[in-house]
Motif scaffolding. Structure first.
Motif, mmCIF file in Angstrom:
data_model
loop_
_atom_site.group_PDB
_atom_site.id
_atom_site.type_symbol
_atom_site.label_atom_id
_atom_site.label_comp_id
_atom_site.label_asym_id
_atom_site.label_seq_id
_atom_site.Cartn_x
_atom_site.Cartn_y
_atom_site.Cartn_z
ATOM 1 N N ALA A 1 27.267 -7.906 35.990
ATOM 2 C CA ALA A 1 27.712 -7.729 37.378
ATOM 3 C C ALA A 1 29.178 -8.093 37.537
ATOM 4 N N SER A 2 29.618 -9.139 36.854
ATOM 5 C CA SER A 2 31.032 -9.529 36.961
ATOM 6 C C SER A 2 31.932 -8.473 36.337
ATOM 7 N N LEU A 3 31.503 -7.877 35.240
ATOM 8 C CA LEU A 3 32.285 -6.802 34.630
ATOM 9 C C LEU A 3 32.362 -5.588 35.544
ATOM 10 N N ALA A 4 31.277 -5.276 36.240
ATOM 11 C CA ALA A 4 31.287 -4.157 37.190
ATOM 12 C C ALA A 4 32.261 -4.429 38.327
ATOM 13 N N ALA A 5 32.265 -5.656 38.840
ATOM 14 C CA ALA A 5 33.170 -6.011 39.937
ATOM 15 C C ALA A 5 34.626 -5.976 39.478
ATOM 16 N N LEU A 6 34.898 -6.553 38.335
ATOM 17 C CA LEU A 6 36.276 -6.550 37.831
ATOM 18 C C LEU A 6 36.747 -5.135 37.516
ATOM 19 N N SER A 7 35.872 -4.328 36.968
ATOM 20 C CA SER A 7 36.207 -2.939 36.672
ATOM 21 C C SER A 7 36.493 -2.168 37.962
ATOM 22 N N ALA A 8 35.708 -2.432 38.994
ATOM 23 C CA ALA A 8 35.925 -1.760 40.279
ATOM 24 C C ALA A 8 37.290 -2.105 40.863
ATOM 25 N N LEU A 9 37.722 -3.325 40.664
ATOM 26 C CA LEU A 9 39.017 -3.760 41.208
ATOM 27 C C LEU A 9 40.199 -3.368 40.323
ATOM 28 N N ALA A 10 39.923 -2.864 39.133
ATOM 29 C CA ALA A 10 40.986 -2.558 38.166
ATOM 30 C C ALA A 10 41.536 -1.147 38.334
ATOM 31 N N GLN A 11 41.622 -0.697 39.571
ATOM 32 C CA GLN A 11 42.188 0.604 39.885
ATOM 33 C C GLN A 11 42.946 0.448 41.193
ATOM 34 N N GLU A 12 44.142 1.000 41.283
ATOM 35 C CA GLU A 12 45.046 0.718 42.399
ATOM 36 C C GLU A 12 44.455 1.014 43.772
ATOM 37 N N THR A 13 43.893 2.187 43.974
ATOM 38 C CA THR A 13 43.362 2.537 45.291
ATOM 39 C C THR A 13 42.209 1.630 45.679
ATOM 40 N N ARG A 14 41.324 1.348 44.730
ATOM 41 C CA ARG A 14 40.192 0.470 45.038
ATOM 42 C C ARG A 14 40.663 -0.945 45.341
ATOM 43 N N LEU A 15 41.620 -1.434 44.588
ATOM 44 C CA LEU A 15 42.150 -2.772 44.853
ATOM 45 C C LEU A 15 42.791 -2.830 46.232
ATOM 46 N N GLU A 16 43.584 -1.823 46.569
ATOM 47 C CA GLU A 16 44.227 -1.793 47.890
ATOM 48 C C GLU A 16 43.189 -1.701 49.006
ATOM 49 N N ALA A 17 42.147 -0.880 48.806
ATOM 50 C CA ALA A 17 41.095 -0.747 49.815
ATOM 51 C C ALA A 17 40.354 -2.074 49.989
ATOM 52 N N PHE A 18 40.042 -2.732 48.892
ATOM 53 C CA PHE A 18 39.347 -4.008 48.978
ATOM 54 C C PHE A 18 40.194 -5.052 49.702
ATOM 55 N N ARG A 19 41.458 -5.123 49.350
ATOM 56 C CA ARG A 19 42.342 -6.096 50.016
ATOM 57 C C ARG A 19 42.473 -5.790 51.506
ATOM 58 N N LEU A 20 42.560 -4.517 51.857
ATOM 59 C CA LEU A 20 42.644 -4.118 53.257
ATOM 60 C C LEU A 20 41.376 -4.530 54.004
ATOM 61 N N ASN B 1 36.091 6.165 45.650
ATOM 62 C CA ASN B 1 36.515 4.803 45.334
ATOM 63 C C ASN B 1 35.708 3.761 46.104
ATOM 64 N N LEU B 2 35.394 4.042 47.357
ATOM 65 C CA LEU B 2 34.579 3.106 48.126
ATOM 66 C C LEU B 2 33.172 3.003 47.539
ATOM 67 N N ALA B 3 32.654 4.105 47.024
ATOM 68 C CA ALA B 3 31.329 4.085 46.401
ATOM 69 C C ALA B 3 31.314 3.170 45.179
ATOM 70 N N VAL B 4 32.392 3.177 44.400
ATOM 71 C CA VAL B 4 32.486 2.300 43.226
ATOM 72 C C VAL B 4 32.485 0.838 43.676
ATOM 73 N N LEU B 5 33.269 0.524 44.701
ATOM 74 C CA LEU B 5 33.321 -0.848 45.214
ATOM 75 C C LEU B 5 31.973 -1.285 45.781
ATOM 76 N N GLU B 6 31.290 -0.353 46.434
ATOM 77 C CA GLU B 6 29.996 -0.693 47.015
ATOM 78 C C GLU B 6 28.955 -0.947 45.923
ATOM 79 N N ARG B 7 28.934 -0.101 44.898
ATOM 80 C CA ARG B 7 27.992 -0.311 43.778
ATOM 81 C C ARG B 7 28.259 -1.635 43.077
#
Length: 110
Positions: A5-24, A52-58
């Motif tokens: 699960a931690s690898l999935a979360a870190l992988s989800a955040l390791a992309q610019e748009t997803r990281l920006e969306a999460f921070r927003l 990208n939101l689907a990746v963050l949600e999963r």
């Protein structure tokens, strides 16, 4: 949180748009934002953002709630707490006083 699960979360955040969306979304707590507003603020196409939101949600980092024809997204604070707890589980060889400055930095002052 386990390693998978931690690898999935870190992988989800390791992309610019997803990281920006999460921070927003973290900045927009607790109200969250509808998908169209996120896309507009980040300057990305809605279909690109949707993927990208689907990746963050999963990965358990955000959650979406349908509001009529829109979906409102919010940061999943418990998911982030679990990720941080996993990363810091063995912090400083069981000497928490060594991590105090880092832990103090993580405390929300809002």
């Amino acid at each position: 949180m386990d390693k998978t699960a931690s690898l999935a979360a870190l992988s989800a955040l390791a992309q610019e748009t997803r990281l920006e969306a999460f921070r927003l979304l973290m900045q927009s707590e607790p109200e969250g934002l509808v998908a169209g507003e996120i896309a507009e603020r980040l300057g990305v196409l809605q279909n690109t953002l949707s993927s990208n939101l689907a990746v963050l949600e999963r990965a358990g980092l955000i959650r979406g709630t349908r509001e009529g024809r829109s979906i409102r997204y919010r940061a999943e604070l418990e998911g982030m707490r679990k990720l941080l707890a996993f990363l810091m589980e063995d912090c400083c060889g069981s000497r928490p006083e060594l991590c105090r400055a880092l832990l103090d930095e993580l405390v929300c002052t809002c």
